[in-house]
Design a protein around this motif. Structure first.
Motif, mmCIF file in Angstrom:
data_model
loop_
_atom_site.group_PDB
_atom_site.id
_atom_site.type_symbol
_atom_site.label_atom_id
_atom_site.label_comp_id
_atom_site.label_asym_id
_atom_site.label_seq_id
_atom_site.Cartn_x
_atom_site.Cartn_y
_atom_site.Cartn_z
ATOM 1 N N TYR A 103 0.826 -1.201 0.000
ATOM 2 C CA TYR A 103 0.000 0.000 0.000
ATOM 3 C C TYR A 103 0.864 1.257 0.000
ATOM 4 O O TYR A 103 0.614 2.206 -0.752
ATOM 5 N N GLN A 104 1.922 1.259 0.842
ATOM 6 C CA GLN A 104 2.810 2.416 0.904
ATOM 7 C C GLN A 104 3.551 2.620 -0.422
ATOM 8 O O GLN A 104 3.719 3.751 -0.881
ATOM 9 N N ASN A 106 2.436 1.770 -3.445
ATOM 10 C CA ASN A 106 1.459 2.309 -4.410
ATOM 11 C C ASN A 106 1.188 3.788 -4.164
ATOM 12 O O ASN A 106 1.066 4.577 -5.104
ATOM 13 N N LYS A 107 1.123 4.152 -2.894
ATOM 14 C CA LYS A 107 0.885 5.552 -2.536
ATOM 15 C C LYS A 107 2.057 6.431 -3.011
ATOM 16 O O LYS A 107 1.847 7.512 -3.581
#
Length: 130
Positions: A103-104, A106-107
């Motif tokens: 997630y990090q 992709n962010k």
């Protein structure tokens, strides 16, 4: 009375122990020679004070060891159910960490793309202003 003696020749501290042990064997044999009884020293025949030859590998074979001397798996006092629960919890933590890491990433990737778009827009505005 019996003494088992297996000393590897490559430890300096063992040589000191060997000297102490040899003197102890001599003392015990002299005491037993005065009285009655038999005194046996098992070990490598290289040593003069060893009476009976006994190989360390023959002594430590798995079939000759009693059950209480065999290695047991380290469980830290946990039952099998508790160990499975902890293992499942650790697997869950690893998966959760993996998803959080993804997630990090992709962010950060989206933030980089947005910064590139802003830079292109700024370049277009500068080009139009000239």
């Amino acid at each position: 009375m019996s003494i088992l003696c297996f000393l590897p020749p490559y430890f300096e501290s063992i040589y000191i122990l060997l000297a102490l042990l040899e003197q102890e064997v001599v003392d015990i044999t002299s005491r037993l020679a005065k009285g009655e009884g038999e005194f046996k020293v098992f070990g490598d025949k290289r040593f003069l004070w060893v009476t009976d030859d006994l190989s360390l590998t023959a002594l430590l074979t798995a079939k000759n060891l009693k059950k209480e001397f065999k290695l047991k798996p380290l469980t830290w006092g946990l039952t099998k159910k508790e160990m499975l629960s902890w293992a499942a919890f650790l697997v869950f933590l690893l998966i959760a960490f993996s998803f959080f890491n993804r997630y990090q990433q992709n962010k950060e990737h989206k933030a980089r793309l947005l910064a590139i778009e802003k830079q292109k827009l700024a370049d277009d505005i500068n080009k139009a202003a000239r």
